[in-house]
Design an enzyme around this catalytic site. Sequence first.
Site, PDB file in Angstrom:
ATOM      1  N   SER A 146      -1.373   8.625   9.255  1.00 18.28           N
ATOM      2  CA  SER A 146      -0.193   7.688  10.221  1.00 18.28           C
ATOM      3  C   SER A 146       0.428   8.931  10.785  1.00 18.28           C
ATOM      4  O   SER A 146       0.705   9.778  10.267  1.00 18.28           O
ATOM      5  CB  SER A 146       0.356   7.025   9.401  1.00 18.28           C
ATOM      6  OG  SER A 146       1.733   6.448  10.032  1.00 18.28           O
ATOM      7  N   TYR A 159       5.598   4.789   0.986  1.00 17.24           N
ATOM      8  CA  TYR A 159       4.515   4.763   2.017  1.00 17.24           C
ATOM      9  C   TYR A 159       4.015   6.106   2.660  1.00 17.24           C
ATOM     10  O   TYR A 159       2.945   6.607   2.653  1.00 17.24           O
ATOM     11  CB  TYR A 159       4.864   3.711   3.177  1.00 17.24           C
ATOM     12  CG  TYR A 159       3.805   3.647   4.360  1.00 17.24           C
ATOM     13  CD1 TYR A 159       2.765   2.783   4.107  1.00 17.24           C
ATOM     14  CD2 TYR A 159       3.969   4.187   5.629  1.00 17.24           C
ATOM     15  CE1 TYR A 159       1.742   2.841   4.957  1.00 17.24           C
ATOM     16  CE2 TYR A 159       3.122   3.959   6.513  1.00 17.24           C
ATOM     17  CZ  TYR A 159       1.997   3.496   6.330  1.00 17.24           C
ATOM     18  OH  TYR A 159       1.092   3.148   7.533  1.00 17.24           O
ATOM     19  N   LYS A 163       0.392   8.298   3.275  1.00 20.45           N
ATOM     20  CA  LYS A 163      -0.058   8.898   4.423  1.00 20.45           C
ATOM     21  C   LYS A 163      -0.277  10.278   4.576  1.00 20.45           C
ATOM     22  O   LYS A 163      -1.222  10.927   5.096  1.00 20.45           O
ATOM     23  CB  LYS A 163       0.643   8.258   5.487  1.00 20.45           C
ATOM     24  CG  LYS A 163       0.448   6.735   5.636  1.00 20.45           C
ATOM     25  CD  LYS A 163      -0.933   6.293   5.978  1.00 20.45           C
ATOM     26  CE  LYS A 163      -1.189   4.961   5.244  1.00 20.45           C
ATOM     27  NZ  LYS A 163      -2.681   4.621   5.806  1.00 20.45           N
TER      28      LYS A 163
HETATM   29  N1  LIG Z   1      -0.078  -0.838  12.323  1.00 23.11           N
HETATM   30  C1  LIG Z   1       0.625   0.388  12.510  1.00 23.11           C
HETATM   31  O1  LIG Z   1       1.482   0.675  13.004  1.00 23.11           O
HETATM   32  C2  LIG Z   1      -0.104   1.407  11.924  1.00 23.11           C
HETATM   33  C3  LIG Z   1      -0.999   1.265  10.675  1.00 23.11           C
HETATM   34  N2  LIG Z   1      -1.446   2.360   9.847  1.00 23.11           N
HETATM   35  C4  LIG Z   1      -2.616   2.367   8.932  1.00 23.11           C
HETATM   36  O2  LIG Z   1      -3.704   1.584   9.412  1.00 23.11           O
HETATM   37  C5  LIG Z   1      -4.085   0.950   8.194  1.00 23.11           C
HETATM   38  C6  LIG Z   1      -4.441  -0.486   8.761  1.00 23.11           C
HETATM   39  O3  LIG Z   1      -3.334  -1.212   9.065  1.00 23.11           O
HETATM   40  P1  LIG Z   1      -3.066  -2.308   9.957  1.00 23.11           P
HETATM   41  O4  LIG Z   1      -4.480  -2.719  10.366  1.00 23.11           O
HETATM   42  O5  LIG Z   1      -2.212  -2.142  10.754  1.00 23.11           O
HETATM   43  O6  LIG Z   1      -2.527  -3.512   9.034  1.00 23.11           O
HETATM   44  P2  LIG Z   1      -3.097  -4.934   8.611  1.00 23.11           P
HETATM   45  O7  LIG Z   1      -2.260  -5.333   7.394  1.00 23.11           O
HETATM   46  O8  LIG Z   1      -3.432  -5.698   9.633  1.00 23.11           O
HETATM   47  O9  LIG Z   1      -4.564  -4.324   7.823  1.00 23.11           O
HETATM   48  C7  LIG Z   1      -4.860  -3.932   6.661  1.00 23.11           C
HETATM   49  C8  LIG Z   1      -6.035  -4.182   6.174  1.00 23.11           C
HETATM   50  O10 LIG Z   1      -6.289  -3.692   4.783  1.00 23.11           O
HETATM   51  C9  LIG Z   1      -6.421  -4.656   3.889  1.00 23.11           C
HETATM   52  N3  LIG Z   1      -5.987  -4.390   2.507  1.00 23.11           N
HETATM   53  C10 LIG Z   1      -4.742  -4.522   2.038  1.00 23.11           C
HETATM   54  N4  LIG Z   1      -4.573  -4.423   0.653  1.00 23.11           N
HETATM   55  C11 LIG Z   1      -5.901  -4.222   0.281  1.00 23.11           C
HETATM   56  C12 LIG Z   1      -6.399  -4.077  -0.969  1.00 23.11           C
HETATM   57  N5  LIG Z   1      -5.702  -3.987  -1.856  1.00 23.11           N
HETATM   58  N6  LIG Z   1      -7.582  -4.280  -1.011  1.00 23.11           N
HETATM   59  C13 LIG Z   1      -8.379  -4.263   0.086  1.00 23.11           C
HETATM   60  N7  LIG Z   1      -8.036  -4.251   1.149  1.00 23.11           N
HETATM   61  C14 LIG Z   1      -6.711  -4.438   1.499  1.00 23.11           C
HETATM   62  C15 LIG Z   1      -6.064  -5.955   4.457  1.00 23.11           C
HETATM   63  O11 LIG Z   1      -6.545  -7.056   4.054  1.00 23.11           O
HETATM   64  C16 LIG Z   1      -6.275  -5.693   6.041  1.00 23.11           C
HETATM   65  O12 LIG Z   1      -7.648  -6.023   6.184  1.00 23.11           O
HETATM   66  C17 LIG Z   1      -3.299   0.985   7.089  1.00 23.11           C
HETATM   67  O13 LIG Z   1      -3.742   1.969   6.396  1.00 23.11           O
HETATM   68  C18 LIG Z   1      -2.029   1.310   7.674  1.00 23.11           C
HETATM   69  O14 LIG Z   1      -1.130   2.212   6.846  1.00 23.11           O
HETATM   70  C19 LIG Z   1      -0.882   3.739  10.172  1.00 23.11           C
HETATM   71  C20 LIG Z   1       0.063   3.821  11.266  1.00 23.11           C
HETATM   72  C21 LIG Z   1       0.591   2.697  12.101  1.00 23.11           C
HETATM   73  C1  LIG Z   2       4.048  -0.231   9.309  1.00 21.61           C
HETATM   74  C2  LIG Z   2       4.642   0.606  10.300  1.00 21.61           C
HETATM   75  O1  LIG Z   2       5.038  -0.093  11.365  1.00 21.61           O
HETATM   76  C3  LIG Z   2       3.773   1.493  10.817  1.00 21.61           C
HETATM   77  O2  LIG Z   2       2.932   1.853   9.968  1.00 21.61           O
HETATM   78  C4  LIG Z   2       3.036   3.391  10.068  1.00 21.61           C
HETATM   79  O3  LIG Z   2       2.176   4.280   9.429  1.00 21.61           O
HETATM   80  C5  LIG Z   2       3.887   3.849  11.008  1.00 21.61           C
HETATM   81  O4  LIG Z   2       5.013   4.187  10.426  1.00 21.61           O
HETATM   82  C6  LIG Z   2       4.354   2.597  11.776  1.00 21.61           C
HETATM   83  O5  LIG Z   2       5.475   2.557  12.280  1.00 21.61           O
END
Ligand SMILES: NC(=O)C1=CN([C@@H]2O[C@H](COP(=O)(O)OP(=O)(O)OC[C@H]3O[C@@H](n4cnc5c(N)ncnc54)[C@H](O)[C@@H]3O)[C@@H](O)[C@H]2O)C=CC1
Ligand SMILES: C[C@H](O)[C@@H]1OC(=O)[C@H](O)[C@@H]1O
Length: 256
Positions: A146, A159, A163
């Site tokens: 991230s 968090y 990352k």
């Molecule tokens: N959305 C954002 O702005 C950002 C997201 N990220 C990272 O991207 C990755 C994906 O997140 P998003 O798609 O945004 O969110 P999301 O909440 O839509 O997806 C997260 C995924 O991880 C799975 N998950 C969560 N806990 C779990 C567990 N204990 N076991 C198995 N699966 C699990 C969920 O079921 C889901 O499929 C995360 O690692 C997040 O930290 C990084 C930077 C920014």
């Molecule tokens: C969950 C936050 O909105 C998202 O996750 C990250 O890793 C960045 O800080 C984004 O803002």
Amino acid sequence: MLLADKTVIITGASRGIGRAIALECARQGGKVVIGHSGSEPSKLQVASLIQEIEQAGSRAVDVGADAADPDTGSKLVKAAVEAFGSVDVFVNNAGICPFHAFLDMPREVYYKTVDTNLNGAYFAVQAAANQMKEQGRGGSIIAVSSISALVGGAMQTHYTPTKAGLLSLMQSCAIALGLYGIRCNAVLPGTIETDINKDDLADQEKRDYMIKRTPLGRLGEPDDLAGPVVFLASDMARYVTGASLLVDGGMFVNLQ
Ligand SMILES: NC(=O)C1=CN([C@@H]2O[C@H](COP(=O)(O)OP(=O)(O)OC[C@H]3O[C@@H](n4cnc5c(N)ncnc54)[C@H](O)[C@@H]3O)[C@@H](O)[C@H]2O)C=CC1
Ligand SMILES: C[C@H](O)[C@@H]1OC(=O)[C@H](O)[C@@H]1O
């Protein structure tokens, strides 16, 4: 097709960024192992994802297992080998970010975040790397880190270290695994609209602020991560290891 004949494991692929990556990998010819939590909603989401992948002309299997469990990585690898015969790409994407203030952070929230985002990932990367080493033809490991690996957040003190940890893990693994032709890189998304930040971005003032900080003038979409991850997964990135790629619409460099 950039991933023809490659088997790709993606954790947390039921929705959001992981799902977009899974679909693009399939469109690029990759066979996909979908890691997900195993919850009832995730099972439904995965069923529709598998349909989409098959419509795109590829194949997928799924494994429902907690990303925080140090044995989950081995289960994903076993499923990949059983279904498709190999592991060529491992994308560590599963993650949570339960926004909470620092001074009264409950211990269970801290430990769940670190276990889900970093500790489980460590052993999953290890399992994928051992399989790739055994196959003897290298591989690509990508961590979804991230922008938060580089900057802080008052409500993200549990968090952001996970990352930064993932980014550091990819750097050290690039050194440890280069000998085997296994490349390790990180993508650093900015603010991407998904379920993880739905509540946070429901605050219109916060949302407008995040958009204003982004030179490209919009929040990210899950699909914005798909191209960068497929590139790093593919042989086009054959000399790229230990690298980190911000995918943030320019947010990080925008001081004033
Ligand atoms: N959305 C954002 O702005 C950002 C997201 N990220 C990272 O991207 C990755 C994906 O997140 P998003 O798609 O945004 O969110 P999301 O909440 O839509 O997806 C997260 C995924 O991880 C799975 N998950 C969560 N806990 C779990 C567990 N204990 N076991 C198995 N699966 C699990 C969920 O079921 C889901 O499929 C995360 O690692 C997040 O930290 C990084 C930077 C920014
Ligand atoms: C969950 C936050 O909105 C998202 O996750 C990250 O890793 C960045 O800080 C984004 O803002």
